[in-house]
Write a protein that holds these residues in place. Structure first.
Motif, mmCIF file in Angstrom:
data_model
loop_
_atom_site.group_PDB
_atom_site.id
_atom_site.type_symbol
_atom_site.label_atom_id
_atom_site.label_comp_id
_atom_site.label_asym_id
_atom_site.label_seq_id
_atom_site.Cartn_x
_atom_site.Cartn_y
_atom_site.Cartn_z
ATOM 1 N N ASN A 14 0.834 -1.206 0.000
ATOM 2 C CA ASN A 14 0.000 0.000 0.000
ATOM 3 C C ASN A 14 0.867 1.253 0.000
ATOM 4 O O ASN A 14 2.044 1.234 0.368
ATOM 5 C CB ASN A 14 -0.975 -0.012 1.184
ATOM 6 N N ASP A 15 0.262 2.385 -0.399
ATOM 7 C CA ASP A 15 1.012 3.621 -0.619
ATOM 8 C C ASP A 15 1.239 4.448 0.640
ATOM 9 O O ASP A 15 1.923 5.474 0.588
ATOM 10 C CB ASP A 15 0.298 4.493 -1.657
ATOM 11 N N GLU A 16 0.679 4.026 1.757
ATOM 12 C CA GLU A 16 0.956 4.741 2.998
ATOM 13 C C GLU A 16 2.437 4.582 3.358
ATOM 14 O O GLU A 16 3.033 3.531 3.133
ATOM 15 C CB GLU A 16 0.084 4.202 4.133
ATOM 16 N N GLN A 17 3.015 5.629 3.918
ATOM 17 C CA GLN A 17 4.442 5.596 4.220
ATOM 18 C C GLN A 17 4.698 4.849 5.528
ATOM 19 O O GLN A 17 4.145 5.195 6.570
ATOM 20 C CB GLN A 17 4.988 7.018 4.297
ATOM 21 N N PHE A 18 5.536 3.811 5.425
ATOM 22 C CA PHE A 18 5.904 3.050 6.613
ATOM 23 C C PHE A 18 6.802 3.928 7.487
ATOM 24 O O PHE A 18 7.752 4.526 7.002
ATOM 25 C CB PHE A 18 6.650 1.775 6.218
ATOM 26 N N PRO A 19 6.524 4.000 8.802
ATOM 27 C CA PRO A 19 7.297 4.911 9.656
ATOM 28 C C PRO A 19 8.725 4.414 9.902
ATOM 29 O O PRO A 19 8.944 3.273 10.315
ATOM 30 C CB PRO A 19 6.486 4.932 10.963
ATOM 31 N N LEU A 20 9.672 5.295 9.635
ATOM 32 C CA LEU A 20 11.089 5.013 9.858
ATOM 33 C C LEU A 20 11.626 5.972 10.916
ATOM 34 O O LEU A 20 11.143 7.089 11.058
ATOM 35 C CB LEU A 20 11.885 5.173 8.567
ATOM 36 N N ARG A 21 12.668 5.529 11.634
ATOM 37 C CA ARG A 21 13.320 6.410 12.604
ATOM 38 C C ARG A 21 14.825 6.282 12.472
ATOM 39 O O ARG A 21 15.329 5.823 11.454
ATOM 40 C CB ARG A 21 12.817 6.091 14.020
ATOM 41 N N TRP A 22 15.548 6.706 13.499
ATOM 42 C CA TRP A 22 16.984 6.920 13.352
ATOM 43 C C TRP A 22 17.749 5.684 12.887
ATOM 44 O O TRP A 22 18.738 5.808 12.165
ATOM 45 C CB TRP A 22 17.570 7.452 14.662
ATOM 46 N N GLY A 23 17.311 4.493 13.303
ATOM 47 C CA GLY A 23 18.033 3.278 12.921
ATOM 48 C C GLY A 23 18.032 3.025 11.430
ATOM 49 O O GLY A 23 18.952 2.402 10.890
ATOM 50 N N GLU A 24 17.002 3.505 10.746
ATOM 51 C CA GLU A 24 16.941 3.398 9.282
ATOM 52 C C GLU A 24 17.317 4.721 8.608
ATOM 53 O O GLU A 24 18.003 4.741 7.589
ATOM 54 C CB GLU A 24 15.525 3.018 8.829
ATOM 55 N N VAL A 25 16.854 5.834 9.190
ATOM 56 C CA VAL A 25 16.978 7.134 8.520
ATOM 57 C C VAL A 25 18.430 7.566 8.362
ATOM 58 O O VAL A 25 18.839 8.013 7.279
ATOM 59 C CB VAL A 25 16.174 8.206 9.287
ATOM 60 N N ILE A 26 19.226 7.448 9.417
ATOM 61 C CA ILE A 26 20.599 7.973 9.338
ATOM 62 C C ILE A 26 21.449 7.200 8.326
ATOM 63 O O ILE A 26 22.106 7.821 7.476
ATOM 64 C CB ILE A 26 21.238 8.015 10.737
ATOM 65 N N PRO A 27 21.468 5.855 8.333
ATOM 66 C CA PRO A 27 22.222 5.180 7.258
ATOM 67 C C PRO A 27 21.702 5.518 5.864
ATOM 68 O O PRO A 27 22.478 5.771 4.946
ATOM 69 C CB PRO A 27 22.038 3.695 7.580
ATOM 70 N N LEU A 28 20.369 5.544 5.697
ATOM 71 C CA LEU A 28 19.803 5.813 4.376
ATOM 72 C C LEU A 28 20.018 7.258 3.947
ATOM 73 O O LEU A 28 20.100 7.544 2.747
ATOM 74 C CB LEU A 28 18.308 5.477 4.370
ATOM 75 N N TYR A 29 20.133 8.174 4.898
ATOM 76 C CA TYR A 29 20.416 9.570 4.572
ATOM 77 C C TYR A 29 21.743 9.678 3.812
ATOM 78 O O TYR A 29 21.866 10.435 2.851
ATOM 79 C CB TYR A 29 20.473 10.405 5.846
ATOM 80 N N PHE A 30 22.722 8.901 4.247
ATOM 81 C CA PHE A 30 24.035 8.927 3.595
ATOM 82 C C PHE A 30 24.081 8.035 2.355
ATOM 83 O O PHE A 30 24.899 8.264 1.465
ATOM 84 C CB PHE A 30 25.117 8.461 4.569
ATOM 85 N N MET A 31 23.226 7.015 2.288
ATOM 86 C CA MET A 31 23.408 5.965 1.295
ATOM 87 C C MET A 31 22.297 5.889 0.259
ATOM 88 O O MET A 31 22.214 4.929 -0.488
ATOM 89 C CB MET A 31 23.555 4.620 2.001
ATOM 90 N N GLN A 32 21.460 6.913 0.196
ATOM 91 C CA GLN A 32 20.399 6.885 -0.797
ATOM 92 C C GLN A 32 20.976 6.881 -2.210
ATOM 93 O O GLN A 32 21.960 7.551 -2.496
ATOM 94 C CB GLN A 32 19.475 8.088 -0.630
ATOM 95 N N SER A 33 20.342 6.141 -3.071
ATOM 96 C CA SER A 33 20.705 6.085 -4.480
ATOM 97 C C SER A 33 19.421 6.171 -5.292
ATOM 98 O O SER A 33 18.445 5.465 -5.000
ATOM 99 C CB SER A 33 21.439 4.777 -4.791
ATOM 100 N N GLN A 34 19.396 7.041 -6.273
ATOM 101 C CA GLN A 34 18.184 7.227 -7.067
ATOM 102 C C GLN A 34 17.752 5.942 -7.763
ATOM 103 O O GLN A 34 16.582 5.751 -8.060
ATOM 104 C CB GLN A 34 18.398 8.341 -8.103
ATOM 105 N N ARG A 35 18.690 5.047 -8.003
ATOM 106 C CA ARG A 35 18.405 3.820 -8.740
ATOM 107 C C ARG A 35 17.891 2.702 -7.831
ATOM 108 O O ARG A 35 17.311 1.730 -8.298
ATOM 109 C CB ARG A 35 19.687 3.378 -9.449
ATOM 110 N N SER A 36 18.085 2.840 -6.530
ATOM 111 C CA SER A 36 17.903 1.706 -5.628
ATOM 112 C C SER A 36 16.536 1.675 -4.966
ATOM 113 O O SER A 36 16.015 2.692 -4.522
ATOM 114 C CB SER A 36 18.980 1.738 -4.535
#
Length: 312
Positions: A151-173
Motif C-alpha cells: 500500500n502507498d501509505e508511508q511506513f514509519p522510519l526512525r533513526w536506525g533506518e533514517v541515518i544510514p539511508l540519509y548517507f546511502m540513498q541512491s536514485q536507482r535503488s
C-alpha cells in the motif's frame, strides 16, 4: 565509411561486454552508524577538540561510504536495523511501498534539526524473501502499516533506518528493510547460531535475484564509554569496540564470535546481532572473497560508532 562502421562496432561490442560484466549478486556491504553525532557534528555540544575531530571523521566516513555504495550501482539495498518496528521473537520485513521518517542530531532536535528520508520499499521482493526464509524454517515474518501489502501509505522510519539511508540513498535503488527482534536486547549471544544461519540463508536468496544488491547493517558499538552516559561506564566498552574493528578489517571470526561476544553484554551494543548476521553472509560467500576496510571507529560520546566497507 568502413572505418566509421568498425569504430561503431567496437563501441557496441565494448558496451555489450560491459553489460555482460555487470554482476547480478551481492556486490558489497557496509556497516553504518545511526548516532546523531555522525549525522551532523556541527551540532555536537562539546569543547573537547579530540572528540570534535572524531565526530567529523565519522561524518566524513559516512559520506565516503555513501559514495562507495553509489559507485557499486545497486538496484536493491537490504538494510538491517536494530531500532525498527520489532516483534519480540521474529525478524520482520516491511511490506509497504514507501518508507518515510526523520532523525535529529544529539544536541539539536526537530523541528530545527530534522533530517528526513523517503525511500521506495520493494514490497514484492521483501515478501518473496520472507516466504523463502520461512520455507527454510527461519524465524521471520512481515509487517504492513495502515493497509495491505504494497500500500502507498508511508511506513514509519526512525533513526536506525533514517541515518544510514540519509548517507546511502541512491536514485536507482529500491530498499528492503529487515528489523531485528527485540529479544536481541537480552539474548544477543544466544542468537549467534540463528543469526549465522539466517545470514547464510539470506545470502543464498539474494544471490538468486537478477540485480545488484548491497547489504547495509545499521548498528553502533558499545554504549558504555562514559560514566555520565545513560548506561554508565564499563571496562568492556573499549575492548569490545576494538574487537569489532578487528573483525571488520580482517573478517577474523574469533574477534567477533569469541572476543566481542564475550564482552557485548557488558558493553551494550545495538550493532552486534547485525554484525553476526552479516558474518553469516560472508561465510556463505567465502570469507576470502571479501575485501574489508574500516573507514572510521571512534567514540566521541558515550557510544562508539564504526563505518566499514566490504567489497568483492
Amino acid at each position: 565509411k568502413f572505418n566509421v562502421c568498425m569504430a561503431t562496432s567496437e563501441v557496441i561490442c565494448c558496451f555489450l561486454c560491459a553489460l555482460l560484466c555487470v554482476r547480478s549478486e551481492v556486490v558489497g556491504s557496509f556497516i553504518m552508524p545511526h548516532g546523531g553525532i555522525a549525522l551532523s557534528p556541527a551540532h555536537f555540544n562539546t569543547t573537547n577538540e579530540t572528540t570534535k575531530y572524531e565526530a567529523w571523521m565519522l561524518h566524513k566516513a559516512c559520506l565516503q561510504a555513501g559514495y562507495l555504495l553509489r559507485q557499486l550501482n545497486p538496484e536493491l539495498i537490504v538494510l538491517s536495523t536494530p531500532h525498527g518496528l520489532a516483534d519480540l521473537k521474529q525478524f520482520m520485513f516491511y511490506l509497504n511501498s514507501q518508507g518515510y521518517g526523520f532523525a535529529d542530531t544529539d544536541n539539536c532536535v526537530c523541528p530545527s534539526c530534522c533530517y528526513n528520508v523517503s525511500v521506495p520499499i520493494d514490497a514484492n521482493t521483501s515478501l518473496n524473501i520472507v516466504q523463502q526464509l520461512q520455507a527454510f524454517g527461519a524465524n521471520v515474518s512481515s509487517l504492513t502499516a495502515y493497509g495491505p501489502l504494497g500500500n502507498d501509505e508511508q511506513f514509519p522510519l526512525r533513526w536506525g533506518e533514517v541515518i544510514p539511508l540519509y548517507f546511502m540513498q541512491s536514485q536507482r535503488s529500491r530498499v528492503v528493510i529487515l528489523s531485528q527482534p527485540s529479544r536481541r536486547y537480552n539474548s544477543d549471544v544466544a542468537m549467534i547460531p540463528e543469526l549465522l544461519l539466517l545470514g547464510k540463508q539470506l545470502y543464498a536468496i539474494l544471490q538468486t535475484l537478477s540485480e545488484r544488491v548491497v547489504v547495509v547493517i545499521s548498528g553502533d558499538l558499545a554504549h558504555t564509554h562514559l560514566p555520565d552516559g545513560p548506561y554508565g561506564y564499563s571496562n568492556a566498552s573499549e575492548p569490545y569496540d576494538m574487537a569489532c574493528g578487528l573483525w571488520a578489517s580482517t573478517l577474523n571470526t574469533s574477534a567477533l564470535l569469541v572476543t566481542a561476544a564475550g564482552l557485548v553484554d557488558k558493553a551494550l551494543s545495538c550493532g552486534f546481532t547485525g554484525f553476526v548476521l552479516l558474518h553469516g553472509m560472508f561465510q556463505a560467500a567465502g570469507l576470502a572473497n571479501w575485501k574489508a576496510e574500516v573507514l572510521a571507529n571512534f567514540h566521541p560520546s558515550y557510544y562508539g560508532m564504526m563505518v566499514a566497507a566490504f567489497t568483492r
